[in-house]
Write a protein that holds these residues in place. Sequence first.
Motif, mmCIF file in Angstrom:
data_model
loop_
_atom_site.group_PDB
_atom_site.id
_atom_site.type_symbol
_atom_site.label_atom_id
_atom_site.label_comp_id
_atom_site.label_asym_id
_atom_site.label_seq_id
_atom_site.Cartn_x
_atom_site.Cartn_y
_atom_site.Cartn_z
ATOM 1 N N GLN A 276 0.825 -1.203 0.000
ATOM 2 C CA GLN A 276 0.000 0.000 0.000
ATOM 3 C C GLN A 276 0.858 1.250 0.000
ATOM 4 O OE1 GLN A 276 -2.703 0.411 3.323
ATOM 5 N NE2 GLN A 276 -3.991 1.856 2.227
ATOM 6 N N ALA A 277 1.950 1.244 0.764
ATOM 7 C CA ALA A 277 2.840 2.402 0.812
ATOM 8 C C ALA A 277 3.431 2.702 -0.554
ATOM 9 C CB ALA A 277 3.951 2.166 1.825
ATOM 10 N N CYS A 278 3.788 1.660 -1.306
ATOM 11 C CA CYS A 278 4.393 1.853 -2.625
ATOM 12 C C CYS A 278 3.446 2.544 -3.590
ATOM 13 C CB CYS A 278 4.816 0.499 -3.206
ATOM 14 S SG CYS A 278 6.223 -0.257 -2.356
ATOM 15 N N VAL A 279 2.158 2.454 -3.344
ATOM 16 C CA VAL A 279 1.168 3.094 -4.216
ATOM 17 C C VAL A 279 0.670 4.404 -3.614
ATOM 18 C CG1 VAL A 279 -1.111 2.837 -5.270
ATOM 19 C CG2 VAL A 279 0.463 0.888 -5.196
ATOM 20 N N ALA A 280 0.386 4.401 -2.311
ATOM 21 C CA ALA A 280 -0.248 5.563 -1.677
ATOM 22 C C ALA A 280 0.678 6.769 -1.606
ATOM 23 C CB ALA A 280 -0.725 5.189 -0.271
ATOM 24 N N ILE A 281 1.976 6.569 -1.366
ATOM 25 C CA ILE A 281 2.889 7.706 -1.239
ATOM 26 C C ILE A 281 3.050 8.445 -2.569
ATOM 27 C CG2 ILE A 281 5.259 8.403 -0.715
ATOM 28 C CD1 ILE A 281 5.326 6.202 1.399
ATOM 29 N N PRO A 282 3.368 7.749 -3.683
ATOM 30 C CA PRO A 282 3.420 8.473 -4.964
ATOM 31 C C PRO A 282 2.082 9.114 -5.335
ATOM 32 C CG PRO A 282 4.484 6.338 -5.169
ATOM 33 C CD PRO A 282 3.790 6.341 -3.844
ATOM 34 N N ALA A 283 0.980 8.413 -5.045
ATOM 35 C CA ALA A 283 -0.335 8.968 -5.361
ATOM 36 C C ALA A 283 -0.607 10.238 -4.559
ATOM 37 C CB ALA A 283 -1.424 7.931 -5.081
ATOM 38 N N SER A 284 -0.211 10.250 -3.288
ATOM 39 C CA SER A 284 -0.395 11.442 -2.452
ATOM 40 C C SER A 284 0.435 12.611 -2.972
ATOM 41 C CB SER A 284 -0.016 11.124 -1.003
ATOM 42 O OG SER A 284 -0.847 10.121 -0.457
ATOM 43 N N ILE A 285 1.683 12.332 -3.351
ATOM 44 C CA ILE A 285 2.541 13.388 -3.896
ATOM 45 C C ILE A 285 1.945 13.938 -5.183
ATOM 46 C CG2 ILE A 285 4.813 13.837 -4.922
ATOM 47 C CD1 ILE A 285 5.960 11.802 -2.917
ATOM 48 N N MET A 286 1.432 13.069 -6.037
ATOM 49 C CA MET A 286 0.815 13.507 -7.287
ATOM 50 C C MET A 286 -0.400 14.393 -7.017
ATOM 51 S SD MET A 286 -0.909 11.245 -10.356
ATOM 52 C CE MET A 286 0.401 10.033 -10.288
ATOM 53 N N LEU A 287 -1.228 13.995 -6.048
ATOM 54 C CA LEU A 287 -2.427 14.766 -5.743
ATOM 55 C C LEU A 287 -2.072 16.138 -5.180
ATOM 56 C CD1 LEU A 287 -5.511 14.879 -5.552
ATOM 57 C CD2 LEU A 287 -5.334 13.808 -3.290
ATOM 58 N N VAL A 288 -1.120 16.189 -4.260
ATOM 59 C CA VAL A 288 -0.710 17.470 -3.681
ATOM 60 C C VAL A 288 -0.089 18.367 -4.752
ATOM 61 C CG1 VAL A 288 0.829 18.579 -2.011
ATOM 62 C CG2 VAL A 288 -0.398 16.499 -1.379
ATOM 63 N N TYR A 289 0.720 17.785 -5.636
ATOM 64 C CA TYR A 289 1.318 18.572 -6.714
ATOM 65 C C TYR A 289 0.246 19.153 -7.632
ATOM 66 C CZ TYR A 289 4.069 19.849 -10.792
ATOM 67 O OH TYR A 289 4.621 20.551 -11.842
ATOM 68 N N ALA A 290 -0.772 18.349 -7.951
ATOM 69 C CA ALA A 290 -1.858 18.839 -8.801
ATOM 70 C C ALA A 290 -2.564 20.023 -8.158
ATOM 71 C CB ALA A 290 -2.846 17.709 -9.083
ATOM 72 N N VAL A 291 -2.763 19.967 -6.844
ATOM 73 C CA VAL A 291 -3.427 21.070 -6.135
ATOM 74 C C VAL A 291 -2.527 22.300 -6.081
ATOM 75 C CG1 VAL A 291 -4.290 21.814 -3.885
ATOM 76 C CG2 VAL A 291 -4.927 19.572 -4.785
ATOM 77 N N LEU A 292 -1.242 22.111 -5.776
ATOM 78 C CA LEU A 292 -0.318 23.242 -5.661
ATOM 79 C C LEU A 292 -0.087 23.944 -6.997
ATOM 80 C CD1 LEU A 292 2.415 21.781 -3.266
ATOM 81 C CD2 LEU A 292 0.762 23.560 -2.743
ATOM 82 N N SER A 293 -0.249 23.224 -8.095
ATOM 83 C CA SER A 293 0.014 23.822 -9.409
ATOM 84 C C SER A 293 -1.171 24.597 -9.954
ATOM 85 C CB SER A 293 0.419 22.728 -10.409
ATOM 86 O OG SER A 293 -0.610 21.771 -10.563
ATOM 87 N N MET A 294 -2.260 24.646 -9.204
ATOM 88 C CA MET A 294 -3.429 25.431 -9.640
ATOM 89 C C MET A 294 -3.166 26.911 -9.454
ATOM 90 S SD MET A 294 -6.741 23.390 -8.139
ATOM 91 C CE MET A 294 -7.101 21.699 -8.580
ATOM 92 N N ASP A 295 -3.404 27.699 -10.486
ATOM 93 C CA ASP A 295 -3.286 29.150 -10.362
ATOM 94 C C ASP A 295 -4.526 29.759 -9.730
ATOM 95 O OD1 ASP A 295 -0.735 29.284 -11.542
ATOM 96 O OD2 ASP A 295 -1.609 29.223 -13.555
ATOM 97 N N ASP A 296 -5.666 29.133 -9.951
ATOM 98 C CA ASP A 296 -6.920 29.680 -9.429
ATOM 99 C C ASP A 296 -7.799 28.537 -8.925
ATOM 100 O OD1 ASP A 296 -8.876 31.497 -8.782
ATOM 101 O OD2 ASP A 296 -9.753 31.529 -10.792
ATOM 102 N N PRO A 297 -7.557 28.073 -7.704
ATOM 103 C CA PRO A 297 -8.345 26.951 -7.168
ATOM 104 C C PRO A 297 -9.817 27.305 -7.089
ATOM 105 C CG PRO A 297 -6.428 27.409 -5.796
ATOM 106 C CD PRO A 297 -6.549 28.551 -6.742
#
Length: 430
Positions: A276-297
């Motif tokens: 689960q860690a091998c999947v959840a950690i990269p997935a969490s990083i991807m999700l946070v990156y997607a949110v941080l890269s928004m110019d206008d949430p």
Amino acid sequence: MRKDASLEFLRGAAALIVLNWHILCAFAPSAAGEEAAAQSLKTSLAFLAFNGGSAVYLFFVLSSYVLVKRYFQSRDAQDLRLGAIKRLPRLAGPVLVVVLSSCVIFKLDLYFFEDAAAVAQSEWLGRFGNASKVLSRETASFSDAFLQGAWRTFIYGDKYYDSSLWTMTIEFWGSMLTFALAPIVFFFQGRWALLSWLCIATGVFLAVQVSFFFCAFPASLLLYPLLAMGFRPNRWVRGAMAIISLVLLGYAGDAVGIYRPFAVLDIAASDIGLRQACVAIPASIMLVYAVLSMDDPPSWLSGKAARFLGDLSFPLYLVHVPVICSLGSWALLASDSAALGAAAAISGSILAALPLMAFNNWWVQALGALFDRIRRGGSAATALAVQRPEQHAGDSSPLVQDPIESRMSLSKVLAPNEISACSEPVASRR
């Protein structure tokens, strides 16, 4: 501050998912799939709303990212030192309140989890949420509870007054790992980017030797070099990233149902938690990156409701197991209905979290004010040491610019909307 609210929304959503997971474990154990994953919700994407394990990894990724954001802006070692010193008291304040409250519940004999577990056929509930040991009215001790809430749960992992506190030792030591690794990563990031990535990989490798839970902390530092690359995906790419990450976060380590293709991980890792860690950690990083890269949430991701959800997250995480084992279990026994027991536990957890949220906000402000005075005192001492010889002690002119303000601006690396840091890391807002 909109970026902060977006991260707060993720934090609050993760806390609700953990609550849902424990409600499932207590009142519908067959749906939780602890014994037979193939006949449970783990076979479908719907398990995303109940996958507490993945939600915890999202907590850890958010926490590590936010912990060193001030230092990334200032490059002032004092920010790291004060952050490390502040970490234990910051976490211990609300934890101590909950642990002492749980001791009171034990003393008043208001826990009904053992009888409720027999009705619900829940092994998790019968063991007080998988606590390291089950207390009683006679064995509960206020002095023991005080020591556990003040420091033992963070240093040694004691968790028998509130079993959800198992994450606190990971949070504390993972935070120390982040504080130690961040200066090295950031030093190389602006000079030899490849070495920065190598340091993160080394940190992950060392962390997994202790526990795969710790891997989330060094791994989350990948967000800084990723953001520094300047790549800003468009909304379609961000949407795809968010959808993929959410699907991955529904995986609980069992290759069943729509997650059957993940059976390939069974070859590489026999431990379900490691898979689960091998999947959840990269997935969490991807999700946070997607949110941080928004110019206008969007407003639902960055408004007052999102900030409220973030404020509620840490108190809700702390109180929900005692509420499930007391009010929720009593409601189950009184009504002979698992649904009513679950409803009582959910509503009771939210209501119990509100006063703790008020205390938590006050505690954050009080500690923040104290450490800001220490920080300003250190800055003033530094300024006095470097002021020009002709300036004397009685000079009323400003000494020098605050070192934190005079350091490299984060806007040179990140987009302007990414400059604001969350006021507190994950564990402090959970």
